[in-house]
Design a protein around this motif. Structure first.
Motif, mmCIF file in Angstrom:
data_model
loop_
_atom_site.group_PDB
_atom_site.id
_atom_site.type_symbol
_atom_site.label_atom_id
_atom_site.label_comp_id
_atom_site.label_asym_id
_atom_site.label_seq_id
_atom_site.Cartn_x
_atom_site.Cartn_y
_atom_site.Cartn_z
ATOM 1 N N ILE A 56 1.058 -1.235 0.262
ATOM 2 C CA ILE A 56 0.182 -0.039 -0.031
ATOM 3 C C ILE A 56 1.014 1.063 -0.091
ATOM 4 O O ILE A 56 1.074 1.782 0.537
ATOM 5 C CB ILE A 56 -0.603 0.381 1.343
ATOM 6 N N CYS A 57 1.659 0.943 -1.418
ATOM 7 C CA CYS A 57 2.091 2.561 -0.563
ATOM 8 C C CYS A 57 2.370 3.401 -2.183
ATOM 9 O O CYS A 57 2.840 4.339 -1.936
ATOM 10 C CB CYS A 57 4.036 1.894 -1.385
ATOM 11 N N ASN A 58 1.333 2.989 -3.120
ATOM 12 C CA ASN A 58 0.717 3.974 -4.020
ATOM 13 C C ASN A 58 1.398 4.921 -4.900
ATOM 14 O O ASN A 58 1.690 5.303 -6.316
ATOM 15 C CB ASN A 58 0.362 5.020 -3.764
ATOM 16 N N MET A 59 3.160 3.358 -5.023
ATOM 17 C CA MET A 59 4.298 3.840 -6.160
ATOM 18 C C MET A 59 3.331 3.333 -7.669
ATOM 19 O O MET A 59 3.500 4.593 -8.089
ATOM 20 C CB MET A 59 4.676 3.116 -6.323
ATOM 21 N N ARG A 75 12.729 3.617 -7.584
ATOM 22 C CA ARG A 75 11.773 3.407 -7.445
ATOM 23 C C ARG A 75 11.552 2.256 -6.252
ATOM 24 O O ARG A 75 10.554 1.672 -6.038
ATOM 25 C CB ARG A 75 10.656 3.220 -8.887
ATOM 26 N N TRP A 92 11.491 8.022 -0.068
ATOM 27 C CA TRP A 92 10.600 8.609 0.537
ATOM 28 C C TRP A 92 11.507 9.495 1.123
ATOM 29 O O TRP A 92 11.348 10.303 1.768
ATOM 30 C CB TRP A 92 10.183 7.154 1.031
ATOM 31 N N PRO A 98 7.495 1.433 4.125
ATOM 32 C CA PRO A 98 6.588 1.424 2.489
ATOM 33 C C PRO A 98 8.585 1.122 1.892
ATOM 34 O O PRO A 98 9.327 1.193 1.193
ATOM 35 C CB PRO A 98 7.040 3.013 1.646
ATOM 36 N N ALA A 123 -1.250 -1.325 8.300
ATOM 37 C CA ALA A 123 -0.781 -2.207 6.674
ATOM 38 C C ALA A 123 -0.594 -0.776 5.467
ATOM 39 O O ALA A 123 -0.224 -1.234 4.964
ATOM 40 C CB ALA A 123 -1.085 -2.966 6.084
ATOM 41 N N SER A 124 -1.580 0.497 6.238
ATOM 42 C CA SER A 124 -1.239 1.944 4.695
ATOM 43 C C SER A 124 -0.250 2.174 4.587
ATOM 44 O O SER A 124 -0.046 3.332 5.695
ATOM 45 C CB SER A 124 -2.469 1.800 4.744
ATOM 46 N N CYS A 125 0.990 1.870 3.595
ATOM 47 C CA CYS A 125 2.604 3.033 4.121
ATOM 48 C C CYS A 125 1.802 4.114 3.378
ATOM 49 O O CYS A 125 2.623 5.308 3.529
ATOM 50 C CB CYS A 125 2.795 2.815 3.292
ATOM 51 N N TRP A 126 1.046 4.473 2.733
ATOM 52 C CA TRP A 126 0.610 5.832 1.621
ATOM 53 C C TRP A 126 -0.242 6.015 2.481
ATOM 54 O O TRP A 126 -0.167 7.401 2.647
ATOM 55 C CB TRP A 126 -0.845 5.548 0.424
ATOM 56 N N TRP A 169 5.181 13.243 -0.180
ATOM 57 C CA TRP A 169 5.301 12.906 -2.048
ATOM 58 C C TRP A 169 5.188 14.721 -2.089
ATOM 59 O O TRP A 169 5.226 15.271 -3.286
ATOM 60 C CB TRP A 169 4.692 11.947 -2.824
#
Ligand SMILES: Cc1cc2nc3c(=O)[nH]c(=O)nc-3n(C[C@H](O)[C@H](O)[C@H](O)COP(=O)(O)OP(=O)(O)OC[C@H]3O[C@@H](n4cnc5c(N)ncnc54)[C@H](O)[C@@H]3O)c2cc1C
Ligand code: SF4
Ligand code: SF4
Lengths: 73, 610
Positions: free
Chosen positions: A45-48, B98, B104, B237, B273-276, B283
């Motif tokens: 779930i890093c959205n890359m 990437r 990050w 991440p 679990a969500s890195c975003w 970003w």
């Protein structure tokens, strides 16, 4: 759950999401020339993929379920 | 560069053929949520090395300098080795720009006397935050060279506003310099050869995660820049980083250090679990310059309070968050924002900019140590390891630029740049003095056989199941956050069982799972190192808290813990004392020498008042 959908109607088959995924969740389907979700259990779930997709074809959600653990698996 | 293509070999056997068509079918069906943890099972994709080498193009490369990992450290190392006039190859398990931690990071620490930065103040801040187990020579190097590296990345275009993403510039730089780039290739093995009884590293081996063909790179010098790693913990991440460099180096006899220190990033309680959710803020800004050093290390008061049921003396008001620097002492804070207050550590919301605002839980990076304070132990200031031909840089080098805790914002990224450059120079100089490797085809075939072993097992354990068992053993806070002998030993007994008994039974159905199999084995090496180092250091310091030894012990432990494989293949633990000149002033009373308090510390020392 995590990576949820790659919309085949939007995907232009550029392959960017494949090379952008650090955990190798996405692959190209050579027959359809669309990106497909191959290993969703490894999505971090890093959205890359979402951030780099030029046509906004990918949906990733914040939730994720974990497999059940038993004695031998 | 020389490329050999293996076209010969037996045709696909029926089973291999079925597997190949089976895979194509799965690609069509999009088998989302199927695989998971199948545990012990028949290997539906079982194949042979012969079939694998017949199905794809095997790559063999000879190069002067091989760099493993294309983050900030690896790219600087490659560019510098190339500038020395050598043939350079960089290999990455993902795609440069990437993958790994580098995409990050958004702060880059620059020490600049012209801007008023005070050297003595920085040195004393780093020493205090590290709690004196840092290396002042590597700090000097960073203070001397961070500004030049900042100017380099500026010249490369990394800081320009219109770049799609800053770290993609790193990839462009490799191509522009005609560095041979091999991506999506998982390196599993360091190649060695014996020269007159001396073992030397002569390159590395891996496989393409797309075609699954073996990739063999023979090199005069090899730089490990594969970053650090976690146990694929949720919410940070770096799940593609699994301490591969440490594990590979350990297996060829290299010394590893810094494993008792722990990183303690948080994740959101709602969607752990969500890195975003946690990191999307990173970003929004490009890479920014930071000039700030902490005056004290971090404490884990919130976690301690949950364990003991009481607040400790140095507790932060919320009791939930570490006091001292912000929880993400390495990033989090947008470079444009106001510098965080090193005393209180947090903005008014209690969270650094760039992180989600909901309830936070610890453990997002379990398995990770302190950047620049874990990894391959250097024997000189150019990142050479104790094994000739093997160098390391960045997050994979135990330079001890930092010690037991983070020391300032942006040190990790700029440390990787600075170290990458000097290690690139050092490895290039070494490569210019040695002969090319002479590994035979038979020796290469034996390395390949071992690498592909999980693909050839008819049945066994899936990497996902073993990883989950390892996580269940290592994740609970009472193993690595609040440590104690019996609990560490209990975890160690599970981890060594997994290493000895289960790893030899790992299976892989395809290239993706073969990557997972190697990652799982590497994480287990890291887990064992963390447990053994934590057991060995019978004191508390910085991010290492031993409930049964809750105070620093400067008589015994102004020292680094070193791990190395012994002659019987077991993990041996020793320590190396810090040079006397780098020790704290022992005439300063203990409670002033160390300002952060551990639970039970003053009672243990007989210093509790009242
Ligand atoms: C969310 C987050 C925020 C951060 N914020 C900051 C910040 O603001 N400031 C700061 O200074 N630091 C920050 N850091 C830390 C910083 O990103 C790292 O310390 C630094 O980028 C490390 O660079 P590196 O080149 O040493 O390693 P990495 O960037 O991790 O690169 C390692 C590379 O090696 C490759 N690799 C690994 N294993 C293998 C293998 N087996 N085979 C082939 N290739 C392999 C990986 O794919 C990767 O590309 C942050 C880290 C994270 C995760
Ligand atoms: S969110 Fe990240 S891990 Fe998940 S599929 Fe996209 S790039 Fe891969
Ligand atoms: S990045 Fe987007 S358009 Fe390109 S292949 Fe992936 S989903 Fe399709």
């Amino acid at each position: 759950m995590a990576i949820k959908l790659i919309d085949p109607r939007k995907c232009i088959g550029c392959g960017t999401c494949v090379i952008s995924c650090p955990t190798d969740v996405i692959r190209m389907n050579k027959e359809t020339s669309h990106a497909v979700i191959m290993y969703p259990e490894d999505c971090q779930i890093c959205n890359m993929c979402v951030n780099f997709c030029p046509v906004d074809a990918i949906t990733v959600t914040a939730d994720k379920s974990i497999s059940i653990l038993t004695a031998w698996g | 560069m020389q490329k050999i293509t293996a076209l010969s070999g037996p045709k696909l056997n029926r089973r291999g053929f079925l597997t190949a068509t089976g895979l194509a079918a799965t690609a069509f069906a999009m088998p989302s949520f199927l695989a998971g943890c199948s545990g012990y099972a028949e290997n539906l994709g079982v194949t042979s090395v012969a079939a694998l080498s017949a199905s794809g193009e095997e790559t063999r490369v000879s190069t002067d300098v091989l760099v493993i990992g294309g983050g900030m450290a690896g790219v600087f190392a490659a560019v510098r080795a190339k500038a020395a006039g050598l043939d350079v190859t960089l290999v990455d398990k993902g795609t440069v720009g990437r993958s790994g931690a580098t995409p990050w990071a958004n702060t880059f620490s620059v020490f600049d006397e012209a801007e008023g930065d005070d050297r003595a103040e920085w040195i004393s801040g780093v020493r205090a935050s590290s709690e004196y187990v840092n290396n002042l020579d590597w700090l000097d190097q960073m203070l001397d060279e961070s500004k030049a590296r900042w100017e380099d990345i500026n010249e490369w275009g990394m800081l320009e506003e219109n770049v799609q993403h800053p770290s993609l510039v790193l990839r462009d730089k490799l191509l522009e310099n005609e560095i041979n780039l091999i991506e999506r290739t998982m390196i599993t093995t360091l190649l060695t050869q014996d020269d007159d009884g001396e073992r030397r590293v002569v390159g590395a081996m891996g496989f393409s995660i797309d075609g699954e063909a073996a990739v063999t790179i023979l090199a005069k010098a090899t730089i490990m820049a594969a970053g650090a790693g976690s146990f694929k913990a949720p919410g940070f991440p770096i799940q593609s980083l699994t301490s591969d460099g440490d594990a590979m180096a350990y297996k060829v006899g290299a010394v590893i250090s810094g494993k008792e220190w722990i990183d303690f990033h948080f994740t959101s309680a709602e969607n752990p679990a969500s890195c975003w959710s946690q990191w999307s803020g990173m970003w929004d800004s490009g890479v920014g310059k930071m000039s700030q050093v902490f005056t004290a290390g971090m404490t884990l008061d919130g976690a301690f309070a949950k364990h003991t049921g009481e607040e400790t003396q140095s507790s932060s008001p919320g009791g939930e968050r570490p006091s001292g620097p912000p929880p993400d002492a390495e990033g989090g804070e947008a470079p444009s924002g106001p510098p965080p207050d090193a005393e209180n550590g947090e903005g008014s919301s209690g969270l650094p900019a760039g992180q989600s605002q909901g309830e936070q839980v610890l453990g997002a990076a379990t398995g990770l140590g302190i950047h620049k304070a874990e990894g391959i132990w250097p024997i000189n200031m150019q990142g050479a390891s104790n094994i000739p031909g093997l160098y390391a840089a960045g997050d994979g080098l135990a330079s001890m630029l930092c010690g037991s805790s983070y020391v300032g914002l942006g040190f990790s990224l700029s440390g990787s740049a600075v170290q990458g450059a000097v290690v690139g120079d050092g490895a290039a100089a070494y490569a210019s003095t040695v002969l090319a490797p002479t590994l035979s085809d038979d020796e290469i075939a034996a390395f390949q056989e071992a690498m592909f072993a999980p693909r050839q097992r008819e049945s066994g354990f899936s990497p996902a199941w073993v990883t989950q068992v390892m996580q269940n053993t290592m994740f609970p806070y009472y193993v690595l956050f609040v440590k104690e002998q019996a609990r560490l030993e209990a975890a160690l007994s599970t981890i060594t069982f997994l290493r000895e008994h289960i790893v030899p039974q790992l299976t892989a159905q395809d290239a993706h799972e073969l990557k997972l199999a190697h990652e799982t084995a590497n994480m287990l090496v890291n887990a064992e190192m963390k447990l053994r180092a934590s057991l060995f250091r019978t004191e508390s310091r910085g991010t290492h808290y031993r409930e049964d030894y809750p105070a620093r012990n400067d008589d015994e432990w102004l020292a680094w813990v070193l791990l190395q494989m012994d002659a019987d293949g077991q993990m041996a633990v020793t320590k190396e004392a810090i040079p006397d000149a780098w020790k704290p002033d022992l005439s300063i009373p203990y409670v002033e020498r160390y300002v952060n308090r551990f639970p039970g510390e003053l009672e243990y020392l007989g210093l509790a008042s009242g």
